[in-house]
Design an enzyme around this catalytic site. Structure first.
Site, PDB file in Angstrom:
ATOM      1  N   ASP A 150      32.178  32.657  53.622  1.00 14.22           N
ATOM      2  CA  ASP A 150      32.926  31.736  53.459  1.00 14.22           C
ATOM      3  C   ASP A 150      32.932  30.817  54.811  1.00 14.22           C
ATOM      4  O   ASP A 150      33.982  30.581  55.902  1.00 14.22           O
ATOM      5  CB  ASP A 150      33.866  32.337  53.676  1.00 14.22           C
ATOM      6  CG  ASP A 150      35.562  31.835  53.813  1.00 14.22           C
ATOM      7  OD1 ASP A 150      35.477  30.405  52.971  1.00 14.22           O
ATOM      8  OD2 ASP A 150      36.556  32.452  53.735  1.00 14.22           O
ATOM      9  N   CYS A 204      40.503  35.935  30.779  1.00 15.89           N
ATOM     10  CA  CYS A 204      41.684  35.491  30.937  1.00 15.89           C
ATOM     11  C   CYS A 204      42.424  35.228  29.735  1.00 15.89           C
ATOM     12  O   CYS A 204      43.698  34.937  29.942  1.00 15.89           O
ATOM     13  CB  CYS A 204      41.996  33.935  31.615  1.00 15.89           C
ATOM     14  SG  CYS A 204      41.133  34.468  33.339  1.00 15.89           S
ATOM     15  N   CYS A 207      46.386  34.803  28.881  1.00 19.75           N
ATOM     16  CA  CYS A 207      47.268  35.342  30.225  1.00 19.75           C
ATOM     17  C   CYS A 207      47.695  33.974  30.978  1.00 19.75           C
ATOM     18  O   CYS A 207      46.230  33.187  31.454  1.00 19.75           O
ATOM     19  CB  CYS A 207      46.290  36.367  30.975  1.00 19.75           C
ATOM     20  SG  CYS A 207      47.271  36.847  32.197  1.00 19.75           S
ATOM     21  N   CYS A 214      53.172  32.831  41.006  1.00 18.16           N
ATOM     22  CA  CYS A 214      53.377  31.964  41.970  1.00 18.16           C
ATOM     23  C   CYS A 214      54.295  31.310  43.113  1.00 18.16           C
ATOM     24  O   CYS A 214      54.616  30.448  41.935  1.00 18.16           O
ATOM     25  CB  CYS A 214      52.599  30.256  41.972  1.00 18.16           C
ATOM     26  SG  CYS A 214      51.781  29.871  43.591  1.00 18.16           S
ATOM     27  N   CYS A 257      48.727  35.687  51.197  1.00 12.63           N
ATOM     28  CA  CYS A 257      49.721  36.069  49.529  1.00 12.63           C
ATOM     29  C   CYS A 257      48.447  36.291  49.207  1.00 12.63           C
ATOM     30  O   CYS A 257      47.706  35.583  47.950  1.00 12.63           O
ATOM     31  CB  CYS A 257      49.890  34.236  48.957  1.00 12.63           C
ATOM     32  SG  CYS A 257      51.298  34.837  48.007  1.00 12.63           S
ATOM     33  N   CYS A 264      47.018  40.671  38.446  1.00  9.86           N
ATOM     34  CA  CYS A 264      46.647  39.877  37.283  1.00  9.86           C
ATOM     35  C   CYS A 264      46.254  41.506  36.612  1.00  9.86           C
ATOM     36  O   CYS A 264      46.043  42.405  37.214  1.00  9.86           O
ATOM     37  CB  CYS A 264      45.347  39.194  37.876  1.00  9.86           C
ATOM     38  SG  CYS A 264      44.143  39.333  36.770  1.00  9.86           S
TER      39      CYS A 264
END
Length: 370
Positions: A150, A204, A207, A214, A257, A264
């Protein structure tokens, strides 16, 4: 010493298995190998930038398509070794998601992302990736490589998806069937033609829990996040005033957050870290807003030394907490709690920077007096 530059597929495959063993010993959970051709990801990256979804992160636009071209970033690169490291604290209880939701429902508690409560992951992964690369070089001889965590224009999720680490979830994070998404990613760009890992299929389905949960509606479509609305961006990357319309939606989240990950379903399989580095430090084990608000800058520097929070600086830290305290005043509190928060905010106003003072004034101005 083995020279894997020869076209011996068995030797190359054996080397990857050695890499996996070395990586496990260093605390990594998974290793993959990706190709450097990411051209199919370029249109999506360009569209995201053109929509301005990177917000004030100018470096995203500066590097542009270089993020999708590993061989331009590090000339000579022909493969990218990808690594996954789980970060859930070792002593996190079963049912940890419910504990985190409860924390977010307590107006005076402080919401700090799970990954940020221990040591700075940049340092942990970078050091261990370097050791892994050193072991590889010792095995194969002169090696061109560079490690990333990162920390450069790297399409981490794209590389992770292509190398079998997982698939891109609708929240844009990498998901793994046996580890959820609570992990860090790291890469080693190398000039060795190692055999590629097989990507995995996405799971996924229909879903959309992450999209619906959010708080600020930052996931504007499946696989598409507007960083300008994301609480992680607002509390960490953004260095100016937080837009007023988004402040009430932040609740008590003062650093990052986790909502899209907490909700999930795959994170019921999230793995605990094997390292003590990610254990929560005492001040962040059960933090409350008022305690953190009363920190001096020296307190802030002392308590965040070696951790990821320090990089946002004391001013942004206070800005974020002022918003959290303002939101607490809008909740059902006792008169004593209400008075204590108002007094604490007002007491800091005169010495605060202009940015922090503006958020203090907002917190007091928009909170009804009980």
């Amino acid at each position: 010493m083995t020279d894997v530059r020869i076209e011996d597929k068995e030797l190359q495959a054996s080397l990857v298995e050695q890499l996996r063993g070395w990586a496990r010993a260093l605390g990594f959970s998974q290793i993959g190998v990706a190709d450097v051709d990411l051209s199919s990801a370029e249109p999506g990256l360009l569209a995201w930038l053109q929509d301005g979804f990177h917000g004030s992160m100018a470096y995203m636009a500066t590097h542009g398509l270089r993020r999708a071209r590993p061989a331009e970033l590090v000339p000579g690169t022909v493969r990218v070794i990808t690594a996954r490291m789980d970060y859930l604290p070792r002593d996190l209880p079963d049912g940890w998601q419910a504990v985190e939701w409860q924390r977010l429902d307590e107006p005076t508690a402080a919401g700090v992302s799970l990954y940020a409560r221990g040591r700075d992951y940049h340092k942990v992964l970078r050091n261990r990736l370097q050791k892994l690369a050193d072991q590889l070089a010792a095995e194969v001889g002169p090696l061109g490589y560079r490690v990333f965590t990162d920390s450069a224009p790297v399409l981490e999720v794209e590389l992770a998806s292509r190398s079998g680490i997982g698939w891109r979830g609708k929240h844009t994070l990498t998901l793994h069937r046996e580890a959820g998404s609570m992990f860090f990613l790291g890469e080693i760009y190398v000039d060795l033609p190692l055999p590629l890992s097989e990507p995995v299929s996405a799971h996924c389905g229909e879903c959309r829990a992450c999209i619906d949960v959010c708080p600020t509606g930052a996931i504007v479509a499946p696989y598409r996040v507007d960083a300008r609305r994301c609480i992680s961006y607002l509390t960490i990357e953004h260095d100016g005033a937080i837009p007023e319309d988004l402040r009430p939606l932040m609740g008590n989240r003062i650093y990052g957050c986790d909502d899209c990950q907490l909700v999930c379903p795959w994170n019921k399989f999230a793995q605990r870290s094997t390292l003590p580095d990610f254990d929560a430090r005492a001040p962040l084990t059960h933090p409350d807003l008022l305690t953190l608000w009363r920190w001096t800058e020296d307190d802030f520097l002392r308590h965040t030394e070696g951790g990821p929070i320090r990089r946002i600086g004391f001013e942004r830290w206070q800005r974020n907490i002022a918003v959290g305290l303002g939101n607490a005043l809008r909740q059902v509190l006792t008169p004593e709690q209400d008075d204590e928060i108002r007094h604490a905010l007002a007491a800091r106003r005169e010495a605060a920077t202009e940015l922090v003072r503006e958020h203090i004034d907002w917190a007091l101005r928009h909170a009804p007096r009980r």
